[in-house]
Write an enzyme that holds these catalytic residues in place. Structure first.
Site, PDB file in Angstrom:
ATOM      1  CB  SER A 176      -0.773  -0.485   1.159  1.00 60.38           C
ATOM      2  OG  SER A 176      -1.906   0.588   1.024  1.00 60.38           O
ATOM      3  CG  HIS A 188      -6.002  -2.562   0.415  1.00 58.89           C
ATOM      4  ND1 HIS A 188      -5.626  -2.477  -0.467  1.00 58.89           N
ATOM      5  CD2 HIS A 188      -4.837  -2.038   2.096  1.00 58.89           C
ATOM      6  CE1 HIS A 188      -4.894  -1.302  -0.492  1.00 58.89           C
ATOM      7  NE2 HIS A 188      -4.847  -1.132   1.327  1.00 58.89           N
TER       8      HIS A 188
END
Length: 242
Positions: free
Chosen positions: A86, A220
Site C-alpha cells: 500500500s 487489501h
C-alpha cells in the site's frame, strides 16, 4: 551518523527491503524471515515501531532520499530488492528512483503490493485534514486493523500522528517522470476494494519492461498470507537467473 532505517546484515544473501502500509510498522514483516532464504530487511520508519519516539516524516521524497543513501552503502555487498505494501509501495518506488538516479544502484526487482501506480490519480479521497474521529473512522473502514488495537481507543489515539503523517506522504507525492530500469511485479488482492485492475496495470508505465501482475486471494491486506513470500521468492529466483 547514519539514520536507524534498518538492521544491516552483510551476509551476501539477496536483501529484500520491506516497507509497511500507512499506520503500519516493521512488525508487518515479522515471521517472513522464517519462510524464505532471502534476507528480509524491514524498514524502520520514524514515528512507529522501534522509532515511535521520533516524529513521523510527511514527505515520500525525504524518506526515500535518506533511506536510499543508507541502502546504497550496504548494496555494495549484496543484491537488493524492494517490497512495499500500500503506502509502502509508493515509498519503495520512490526509494528505487533515488537508488537508480543518484547512487547507480539498480534493484533486482520492485514489488508493489495492494497499490495503484503512483503517477496516476488516486480514487481515494484526501484524509490528512480530517478531524481525529473522522480519520480514525476512515482507517478502520479500510480494514486490516488488529482487533486488539481496534478496541483500544488509547492505542488508536496514540497512532494518530503517524496516520496523519502517512496520509500526507501519499497525498502530497508528485511524480517526477522517472522510469525505472528494474522490473516491477504488482501483487493485487482478488477482493481488494481499493486497487483497481487498471491502477495495477499502470505500473508498466514506470519501468522499461512490462510489469508482471499477480492476483492473489484476499482483500487489501492479503499481504498477511504466507503465499506472498513464496511469490516474491519465485520472482526473485527468476530475476537472478535472467
Amino acid at each position: 551518523m547514519l539514520d536507524d532505517w534498518f538492521e544491516p546484515c552483510p551476509d551476501g544473501k539477496t536483501h529484500l527491503y520491506c516497507f509497511p502500509h500507512a499506520g503500519g510498522s516493521e512488525s508487518l514483516y515479522l515471521g517472513w524471515q522464517q519462510q524464505t532464504s532471502l534476507r528480509v530487511v524491514p524498514v524502520f520508519l520514524p514515528g512507529r515501531g522501534r522509532r515511535a519516539d521520533e516524529s513521523a516524516l510527511t514527505s515520500a521524497e525525504e524518506i526515500a532520499t535518506r533511506l536510499a543513501r543508507q541502502i546504497a552503502i550496504y548494496s555494495r555487498q549484496q543484491e537488493i530488492a524492494l517490497f512495499g505494501h500500500s503506502m509502502g509501495a509508493l515509498l519503495a518506488y520512490a526509494t528505487a528512483v533515488e537508488l537508480e538516479r543518484d547512487h547507480g544502484v539498480v534493484p533486482l526487482r520492485l514489488f508493489a503490493a495492494a497499490a495503484g501506480a503512483p503517477h496516476r490519480p488516486s480514487r481515494l479521497k484526501p484524509v490528512r485534514k480530517l478531524s481525529d474521529d473522522e480519520l480514525l473512522a476512515q482507517v478502520l473502514a479500510t480494514g486490516g486493523t488488529p482487533e486488539a488495537v481496534e478496541s483500544d481507543q488509547h492505542a488508536l489515539r496514540r497512532a494518530l500522528p503517524s496516520l496523519r503523517a502517512d496520509a500526507a506522504v501519499v497525498e502530497t507525492y508528485r511524480h517526477r517522470g522517472h522510469v525505472l530500469s528494474c522490473p516491477i511485479t504488482v501483487l493485487v488482492g482478488r477482493n481488494d476494494p481499493v486497487v483497481t485492475a487498471d491502477a495495477a496495470r499502470r505500473w508498466s508505465e514506470l519501468t522499461t519492461t512490462p510489469a508482471i501482475i499477480r492476483t492473489l486471494p484476499g482483500d487489501h491486506f492479503f499481504v498477511h498470507d504466507p503465499l506472498v513470500v513464496d511469490v516474491v521468492y519465485r520472482e526473485l529466483e527468476g530475476s537472478v537467473a535472467a
